[in-house]
Structures are given as structure tokens and as C-alpha cells.
Design a protein around this motif. Sequence first.
Motif, short mmCIF file in Angstrom:
data_model
loop_
_atom_site.label_atom_id
_atom_site.label_comp_id
_atom_site.label_asym_id
_atom_site.label_seq_id
_atom_site.Cartn_x
_atom_site.Cartn_y
_atom_site.Cartn_z
N ARG A 35 0.79 -1.27 -0.01
CA ARG A 35 -0.18 -0.01 0.09
C ARG A 35 0.95 1.26 -0.03
NH1 ARG A 35 -5.08 -0.42 -0.09
NH2 ARG A 35 -6.07 -2.31 0.69
N ALA A 36 2.38 1.09 -0.01
CA ALA A 36 3.23 2.41 0.14
C ALA A 36 3.72 2.45 -1.36
CB ALA A 36 3.98 2.19 1.25
N PRO A 37 4.12 3.66 -1.53
CA PRO A 37 4.74 3.85 -3.16
C PRO A 37 6.06 3.27 -2.94
CG PRO A 37 4.44 5.80 -1.93
CD PRO A 37 3.84 4.89 -1.26
N ALA A 38 6.75 3.21 -4.08
CA ALA A 38 8.02 2.55 -4.23
C ALA A 38 9.22 3.26 -3.48
CB ALA A 38 8.52 2.34 -5.67
N LYS A 39 8.97 4.47 -3.34
CA LYS A 39 10.08 5.16 -2.61
C LYS A 39 10.03 4.63 -0.98
CE LYS A 39 10.86 9.58 -3.44
NZ LYS A 39 10.89 11.06 -3.54
N VAL A 40 9.18 4.46 -0.65
CA VAL A 40 9.05 3.92 0.81
C VAL A 40 9.24 2.43 1.07
CG1 VAL A 40 7.53 3.62 2.74
CG2 VAL A 40 6.94 5.69 1.39
N GLN A 41 8.75 1.79 0.05
CA GLN A 41 9.38 0.37 -0.10
C GLN A 41 10.75 0.08 -0.15
OE1 GLN A 41 6.95 -1.53 -3.27
NE2 GLN A 41 4.97 -1.06 -2.39
N SER A 42 11.55 0.77 -1.01
CA SER A 42 12.78 0.73 -1.18
C SER A 42 13.42 1.34 0.15
CB SER A 42 13.34 1.75 -2.21
OG SER A 42 12.70 2.94 -2.26
N ALA A 43 12.80 2.21 0.93
CA ALA A 43 13.33 2.38 2.22
C ALA A 43 13.98 1.25 3.02
CB ALA A 43 12.74 3.05 3.32
N LEU A 44 13.19 -0.22 2.76
CA LEU A 44 13.46 -1.16 3.44
C LEU A 44 14.63 -1.98 2.78
CD1 LEU A 44 9.96 -2.65 3.95
CD2 LEU A 44 11.50 -1.78 5.88
N LEU A 45 15.21 -1.75 1.61
CA LEU A 45 15.91 -2.74 0.77
C LEU A 45 17.31 -2.53 1.50
CD1 LEU A 45 15.30 -1.65 -2.81
CD2 LEU A 45 14.80 -3.62 -1.73
N GLY A 52 -5.42 1.04 -4.92
CA GLY A 52 -4.76 1.68 -3.98
C GLY A 52 -3.50 1.09 -3.62
N THR A 53 -3.06 0.07 -4.35
CA THR A 53 -1.71 -0.49 -3.92
C THR A 53 -0.81 -0.56 -5.02
OG1 THR A 53 -2.44 -2.85 -5.05
CG2 THR A 53 -3.22 -2.48 -2.84
N TYR A 54 0.64 -0.76 -4.50
CA TYR A 54 1.42 -0.67 -5.64
C TYR A 54 2.33 -1.99 -5.72
CZ TYR A 54 0.77 4.30 -4.70
OH TYR A 54 0.30 5.68 -4.38
N SER A 55 2.71 -2.44 -6.70
CA SER A 55 3.06 -3.88 -6.88
C SER A 55 4.72 -3.56 -6.34
CB SER A 55 3.18 -4.22 -8.38
OG SER A 55 2.04 -4.57 -8.89
N LEU A 56 5.06 -4.69 -5.69
CA LEU A 56 6.54 -4.70 -5.30
C LEU A 56 7.54 -4.79 -6.45
CD1 LEU A 56 5.95 -6.92 -2.11
CD2 LEU A 56 6.16 -4.37 -1.89
N PRO A 57 8.63 -4.13 -6.36
CA PRO A 57 9.41 -4.34 -7.57
C PRO A 57 10.15 -5.32 -7.42
CG PRO A 57 9.89 -2.03 -6.48
CD PRO A 57 8.76 -2.94 -5.54
N GLU A 58 10.63 -6.09 -8.51
CA GLU A 58 11.26 -7.42 -8.42
C GLU A 58 12.43 -7.45 -7.59
OE1 GLU A 58 9.85 -6.21 -11.03
OE2 GLU A 58 8.39 -7.89 -11.56
N ALA A 59 13.19 -6.18 -7.45
CA ALA A 59 14.26 -6.22 -6.83
C ALA A 59 14.14 -6.41 -5.33
CB ALA A 59 15.08 -4.87 -7.10
N GLN A 60 12.79 -5.87 -4.77
CA GLN A 60 12.60 -6.00 -3.59
C GLN A 60 12.06 -7.42 -3.10
OE1 GLN A 60 10.67 -2.83 -1.60
NE2 GLN A 60 9.83 -3.79 -0.17
N LEU A 61 11.36 -8.05 -4.05
CA LEU A 61 10.74 -9.44 -3.89
C LEU A 61 12.08 -10.35 -3.80
CD1 LEU A 61 7.86 -9.56 -6.43
CD2 LEU A 61 7.53 -9.79 -4.11
N ASP A 62 13.11 -9.97 -4.46
CA ASP A 62 14.21 -10.83 -4.34
C ASP A 62 14.81 -10.91 -3.09
OD1 ASP A 62 15.49 -12.95 -5.89
OD2 ASP A 62 16.98 -11.44 -6.62
N ARG A 63 14.59 -9.87 -2.35
CA ARG A 63 15.43 -9.96 -1.13
C ARG A 63 14.60 -10.47 0.01
NH1 ARG A 63 17.35 -5.89 -4.16
NH2 ARG A 63 19.40 -5.03 -3.53
N PHE A 64 13.48 -11.08 0.00
CA PHE A 64 12.79 -11.81 0.88
C PHE A 64 13.26 -13.11 0.63
CE2 PHE A 64 9.68 -8.35 0.34
CZ PHE A 64 9.48 -8.13 1.78
N LEU A 65 13.60 -13.83 1.72
CA LEU A 65 14.01 -15.36 1.80
C LEU A 65 12.79 -16.25 1.23
CD1 LEU A 65 16.01 -17.19 2.80
CD2 LEU A 65 14.83 -17.52 4.62
N MET A 66 11.79 -15.86 1.85
CA MET A 66 10.44 -16.63 1.58
C MET A 66 9.18 -15.83 1.02
SD MET A 66 10.36 -19.77 4.00
CE MET A 66 11.55 -21.41 3.79
#
Length: 344
Positions: free
Chosen positions: A131-141, A175-189
Amino acid sequence: MSDSGTAQTSGFTERADTKRSASRDAVLELKSRIGKSVLGQDHLVENMLIGLLANGNLLIESLPGLAKTRAVKTLAKHLAADLSRVQFTPDLLPSDVTGAEIYVQTDKGGQFEFQKGPIFANLVLADEINRAPAKVQSALLEAMEERQVTVAGKTYKMPDLFMVLATENPIEQEGTYSLPEAQLDRFLMHVVITYPDEASEGEIIRLNRAENAQAPKDHTSEPPPIPQQAILDARGEIDGIFVSDLVQKYIVDVIYATRFPGRYGEPLSKWIQVGASPRGSLALDRSARTRAWLDEYDFVTPDHVRAVIHDCLRHRIILSYEAVSQGVTPDQVIDKITELVAAA
């Protein structure tokens, strides 16, 4: 165990006579405590422990009301760990996650001090991360991958025990934003949770009824939480789990089947557009070793790899347009890969 699994042991004929270490007993006790409060979601509980022991992050997907938040809170309650929860919304800022420098007045004058955000905890529940835009999602990377956060040119380390558990709802896409593949890849599972069975549903009703009827609990009577050191010691033991050359080749063959599906003909060649990255290989290796340790083996078999393959790879495979149009799912693709790739 399958015949192929037995063949991989390279000198081991049956389950190894591993000693019940204190760390394994502590982890199994933690699993038991969570299971008493989170009913009908054994798969989620096991994968939370695998993520914790493998020092990885989890993306948890399910419909509302299937105990995602309850499971994470229960884990934090019975583990001596700090928990922070971030509700992702469209107006969230990166600094709301990582923290920011603020100006404070002291005896020596004004100065900037870094105020840590909710990311600085042992367990971070990122609720509805899509539900957060890519800029906020990338803050976790950086925190997820490098275990650190850089603000104003200064680097701040994460705790030794650190895991992000992100949740998303698959049916509410407005109202959602798809997770970028680069961030998805950082999840172990990528763990997908389904509805509990009928028996578990009844137990959930009874448990909720009992919890609501009880008087306020005396927390002094509750058993002490499992210390973080037990998890850190377990990680050291998992590092020593033996992986034979044949099992390692099986992991590599599975990953290469996602990258070069044409080697296996149709329909696999028409289903996959992009395969798993080397992070997929590492995730399979780490998760399979952890699964073997939990099963009290000191070596990995192909069965342990197959036990974690869907959760480790379903978010790392990009399907072709033809597969999507036919309603093919990543799990069906992985099923076909395990069918075609032989374990020597």
C-alpha cells in the motif's frame, strides 16, 4: 525419506544421531508455544522459524483475518525480542520507516541527532507493504539486505537478530503498488497462507471464547521468553549442516531449470519469462539446511530442498504472458520443475 534422498547422504545410511542441543530444544519450545496460540497455520509458524534461523525476511500473503499479525506478535511475545509494526499507507514517508535527524537544543547549543525509526527492532511487521509507493518500499531494501540504514551519510547497524515480516492482501488491489522485483528478491520466502481446516476453525472459536472469558492474566506466572542467544547459537549449528555435492547439484539444476526452461521442452519453455537469480540458490541452500536442522538431521536431502522450494522460488519466477493468460500459477510451474528435474 525417498530413495533419492538416501542416496545423497554419502556415508550416512539413516537419520544422523544428532544430539538434542539446548538451542534446538529452545527453538522447538518456541514453536510449541506459538502453535498453542496460532491454530491451523502450522506452515506459517514453521516458515517464520526458518526465516528467523536462516537470517532472512518473509513476505506473507493471505486473505484478511488469517492470523498473520497474531502469529508475528506471538513470536515476539515468546522470544526475547523487540517488535515494531509499521502500517504502510500511500502517504507514508521513507523517514517514517528508517528514522531521521532532528534538531535538538542542548546545554552546548543546538545540534542534530538521529532519531531511530521503527525499522530498528528485532522483528519488524510491515503490514500491507504493497500500500506504500516504491520510494517507501525501497527504504527497506538496505536494511533487509545489508542489515544497516544510512541517513545523512552515517550508517546505523541493525540488531544481530533482525527480521522483516511483510504482509500483503492478494485480493484488494485498489490503491496498492506492486512490489519491485528487486525488493521481492530480497525476501528469503514468499509464504502463502490458506484457510484453516474445519477442525482448526472450531478450535479457533473455542480459543477465542476462552481468551475473552478469562480474567486478566498474571504475567508473572508465564514462562520466561526464549533468549535471543538460543537463536544465534542455532544459526551456528545450521552453518555446520552438511550439503553433499549431489544435493548442491540438485539445487543448481532446479535454479537453471527456471532460467533455461527450453532444456525441458513444453510447457515449461512457454511458461517462464525470467528465472530465479543467484539469491534463489542461496535461499534454497539456507532454507533447506534450516529445515534439515529442525528435522534433527545433520545433512540435507532432496526432500528438504523440496520442502522449501515453493516458498523460496514462487516470488522469483516471472511468468510469460501465455502462462498468465492460461491461468498458470508459479506454484504449478515449480511443481512441473520438481517433476522434470531429477535428484541424482
